[in-house]
Write a protein that holds these residues in place. Sequence first.
Motif, PDB file in Angstrom:
ATOM      1  N   UNK A   1       0.925  -1.187   0.081  1.00 26.77           N
ATOM      2  CA  UNK A   1       0.419   0.295  -0.112  1.00 26.77           C
ATOM      3  C   UNK A   1       0.860   1.536   0.164  1.00 26.77           C
ATOM      4  N   UNK A   2       0.410   2.342  -0.476  1.00 28.80           N
ATOM      5  CA  UNK A   2       0.722   3.516  -1.004  1.00 28.80           C
ATOM      6  C   UNK A   2       0.402   4.655  -0.729  1.00 28.80           C
ATOM      7  N   UNK A   3       0.325   5.307   0.760  1.00 32.63           N
ATOM      8  CA  UNK A   3      -0.111   6.728   1.323  1.00 32.63           C
ATOM      9  C   UNK A   3       0.696   8.020   0.679  1.00 32.63           C
ATOM     10  N   UNK A   4      -0.154   8.913   0.464  1.00 36.59           N
ATOM     11  CA  UNK A   4       0.809   9.663   0.143  1.00 36.59           C
ATOM     12  C   UNK A   4      -0.213  11.461   0.465  1.00 36.59           C
ATOM     13  N   UNK A   5       0.563  12.298   0.791  1.00 37.73           N
ATOM     14  CA  UNK A   5       0.196  13.663   1.416  1.00 37.73           C
ATOM     15  C   UNK A   5       0.557  14.378  -0.265  1.00 37.73           C
ATOM     16  N   UNK A   6      -0.279  15.156  -0.087  1.00 43.29           N
ATOM     17  CA  UNK A   6       0.160  15.687  -1.054  1.00 43.29           C
ATOM     18  C   UNK A   6       0.083  17.188  -0.953  1.00 43.29           C
ATOM     19  N   UNK A   7       1.196  18.347  -0.195  1.00 43.34           N
ATOM     20  CA  UNK A   7       0.955  19.647  -0.051  1.00 43.34           C
ATOM     21  C   UNK A   7       1.129  20.608  -0.784  1.00 43.34           C
TER      22      UNK A   7
ATOM     23  N   UNK B   1       1.501  20.344  -3.513  1.00 43.20           N
ATOM     24  CA  UNK B   1       3.052  20.608  -4.620  1.00 43.20           C
ATOM     25  C   UNK B   1       1.929  19.495  -5.939  1.00 43.20           C
ATOM     26  N   UNK B   2       3.002  19.378  -6.844  1.00 38.90           N
ATOM     27  CA  UNK B   2       1.856  19.011  -8.647  1.00 38.90           C
ATOM     28  C   UNK B   2       1.964  17.741  -7.902  1.00 38.90           C
ATOM     29  N   UNK B   3       0.664  17.190  -8.692  1.00 39.84           N
ATOM     30  CA  UNK B   3       0.243  15.786  -8.785  1.00 39.84           C
ATOM     31  C   UNK B   3       1.577  14.909  -9.274  1.00 39.84           C
TER      32      UNK B   3
ATOM     33  N   UNK C   1      -1.605  10.963 -10.049  1.00 44.56           N
ATOM     34  CA  UNK C   1      -2.646   9.986  -8.819  1.00 44.56           C
ATOM     35  C   UNK C   1      -3.758  10.123  -7.934  1.00 44.56           C
ATOM     36  N   UNK C   2      -4.204  11.679  -7.831  1.00 54.03           N
ATOM     37  CA  UNK C   2      -6.051  11.734  -7.890  1.00 54.03           C
ATOM     38  C   UNK C   2      -6.358  10.892  -8.527  1.00 54.03           C
ATOM     39  N   UNK C   3      -6.884  10.438  -9.831  1.00 55.64           N
ATOM     40  CA  UNK C   3      -7.592   9.428 -10.601  1.00 55.64           C
ATOM     41  C   UNK C   3      -7.819   8.334 -10.789  1.00 55.64           C
TER      42      UNK C   3
ATOM     43  N   UNK D   1     -10.285   4.072  -6.367  1.00 53.96           N
ATOM     44  CA  UNK D   1     -10.318   2.772  -5.957  1.00 53.96           C
ATOM     45  C   UNK D   1      -9.566   3.399  -5.131  1.00 53.96           C
ATOM     46  N   UNK D   2      -9.069   4.432  -5.318  1.00 56.42           N
ATOM     47  CA  UNK D   2      -8.145   4.973  -4.247  1.00 56.42           C
ATOM     48  C   UNK D   2      -9.043   5.857  -3.566  1.00 56.42           C
ATOM     49  N   UNK D   3      -8.855   6.398  -2.203  1.00 54.90           N
ATOM     50  CA  UNK D   3      -9.645   7.152  -0.990  1.00 54.90           C
ATOM     51  C   UNK D   3      -9.500   8.594  -1.573  1.00 54.90           C
ATOM     52  N   UNK D   4     -10.320   8.911  -0.762  1.00 56.80           N
ATOM     53  CA  UNK D   4     -10.614   9.920  -1.350  1.00 56.80           C
ATOM     54  C   UNK D   4      -9.427  11.186  -0.907  1.00 56.80           C
ATOM     55  N   UNK D   5      -9.595  11.949  -1.566  1.00 64.11           N
ATOM     56  CA  UNK D   5      -8.461  13.670  -0.401  1.00 64.11           C
ATOM     57  C   UNK D   5      -9.190  14.398  -1.046  1.00 64.11           C
ATOM     58  N   UNK D   6      -8.670  15.941   0.149  1.00 65.32           N
ATOM     59  CA  UNK D   6      -8.979  17.150  -0.308  1.00 65.32           C
ATOM     60  C   UNK D   6      -7.669  17.486  -0.417  1.00 65.32           C
ATOM     61  N   UNK D   7      -7.357  19.036  -1.213  1.00 67.22           N
ATOM     62  CA  UNK D   7      -6.259  19.430  -1.728  1.00 67.22           C
ATOM     63  C   UNK D   7      -6.098  20.430  -0.128  1.00 67.22           C
ATOM     64  N   UNK D   8      -4.658  20.011  -0.058  1.00 65.65           N
ATOM     65  CA  UNK D   8      -3.786  20.892   1.253  1.00 65.65           C
ATOM     66  C   UNK D   8      -3.311  21.611   0.202  1.00 65.65           C
TER      67      UNK D   8
END
Length: 282
Positions: free
Chosen positions: A128-134, A136-138, A152-154, A157-164
């Motif tokens: 499992x890969x977990x990413x946090x984008x602060x 930054x370019x996707x 990556x945001x597309x 099946x990946x979990x939803x994420x809000x823009x940080x």
Amino acid sequence: MAIAQAGRMQCMEVWGGNQSVDRKLTTTGLDLWVYSQPHAASRSGGDVYYVSSCSSGRITRLLLADVSGHGEMVAARANVLRNLMRRHINRINQASLVEAINDDFESESRTGAFATAVIGTFFAPTRTLTLCNAGHPSPLIYQAQNKTWIPFGSVQGASEVERNFPLGITVEQNYSNQSCKLGREDLMLCFTDGLLEFKQADGSLLGEAGLLRLLSQLDCSQPERLISELLQRLDPDQERINAADDISLMLFQRNNERVSLYDNLAAPFRALKHFFSRKEKA
């Protein structure tokens, strides 16, 4: 001037910096290729990259950041990031690391310190890969099953994420993560905005669409050549790559390595040694 070659990552190792580099790394779980060139052939730049491996090798953590400022200011931030990566090296959940990095940048905000960053954790047992984008370019992911590159945001099946927000903008930011399983031949490409802002021969900026177009033309079955071939397509003479800004790329792919019995047995002792060494320095 390139930093020393890292090669095989050892357990409890943190590798990286903000100097010129073009290296392959291997951990238990990932093969990584890291390329960074500071602006105008400077010795060091504002792009900072780190990779760490935990006490057993099952947790690979990575960071790619574009830090504000230059010179000693960035060098100081790079050292702080290294220390924070080491302090949180054995934690599967990266939330405390992201929070600690944001708190540090926020405390230095009076000096104008902030950064955009991608912070990631690969947990080998579950792939499992977990990413946090602060801010930054996707990152872009190559889905081997479909033979396509997408943001990556597309990923389906990946979990939803809000823009940080970028790191250091507000202490109240609750940083969200996005997770997905990595297929064996999938690729992940992280990069700083120097790549997207590369000025092409016609004067236009590369942008995400241009980058996706170029990547679609490359052979993804040989990831060790992908970064060099991408840069060759951008600038055959390699003279304009970092003419306007620092440029950094981090490419990685899952491997089939498993945590050895020895590393499993030695992990608690390595963690204890790390804990007591931190107490002695405190």
